[in-house]
Design an enzyme around this catalytic site. Structure first.
Site, PDB file in Angstrom:
ATOM      1  CD  GLU A  55     -81.176  22.198 -81.708  1.00 31.61           C
ATOM      2  OE1 GLU A  55     -81.568  22.484 -82.845  1.00 31.61           O
ATOM      3  OE2 GLU A  55     -81.848  21.543 -80.901  1.00 31.61           O
ATOM      4  CG  ASP A  64     -89.295  21.372 -76.534  1.00 30.49           C
ATOM      5  OD1 ASP A  64     -88.774  22.251 -77.227  1.00 30.49           O
ATOM      6  OD2 ASP A  64     -90.525  21.206 -76.436  1.00 30.49           O
ATOM      7  CG  ASP A  89     -84.148  21.836 -78.009  1.00 26.49           C
ATOM      8  OD1 ASP A  89     -83.628  22.805 -78.601  1.00 26.49           O
ATOM      9  OD2 ASP A  89     -85.284  21.396 -78.303  1.00 26.49           O
TER      10      ASP A  89
END
Length: 170
Positions: A68, A141, A7
């Site tokens: 992502e 996260d 991420d």
């Protein structure tokens, strides 16, 4: 198969390593975040992300990677900095010999919770359940990065599962 999910972010880059076992069992191997100080020049922050990610890749030697994708943000400055961090992540993965699969936030939510509009709490609860963890991974996260890895394992295994199930005409 060991997958690293990432991420990306300039201030915080989350990472999560998940092993997918035959039969669909999932195991969390490691997770955490790469933090960069806010007042540090962007080039130094990107270098820190790159260096730290390389250390993680060398330590765990994942077989596949998933990142992502950037979604449209109202704040252009934030979108640009996330894009810079994402570029450094992709470079580190490429240099490690790993092609990165991209997944949108909605694809990740769909793969993990079964609903593309799931909220953060629902996704984190499913990450905890799917990985059989006692607590929700922290910080957020890191939990998000584990969700990216889970999404990849579910998505990447779909063609093999369909093939092994055979066609309805068999």
């Amino acid at each position: 198969m060991l997958v690293i999910g990432i991420d990306p972010g300039t201030a915080i880059t989350g990472y999560g390593l998940v092993r997918g076992e035959p039969g669909g069992a999932l195991e969390a191997v490691d997770w955490g975040v790469i933090l960069t100080p806010a007042k540090t020049p962007i080039a130094e922050r990107l270098d820190q992300i790159y260096t730290s990610l390389n250390e993680i890749l060398k330590e765990h030697q994942p077989e596949e990677a998933a990142v992502e994708a950037i979604f449209f943000q109202k704040n252009v400055k934030t979108a640009m900095s996330v894009g810079q961090a994402r570029g450094v992540v992709l470079l580190a993965l490429q240099r490690a010999g790993l092609a990165a699969s991209d997944y949108s936030p909605n694809e990740i939510k769909q793969a993990v919770s079964g609903y593309g509009g799931a909220d953060k709490q629902q996704v984190q609860s499913m990450v905890k359940a799917l990985l059989n963890l006692k607590e929700t991974p922290k910080p957020d996260d890191a939990a998000d990065a584990l969700a990216v890895a889970i999404c990849h394992l579910h998505t990447a295994n779909t063609p093999a599962r369909l093939e092994s199930a055979g066609s309805p005409n068999d």
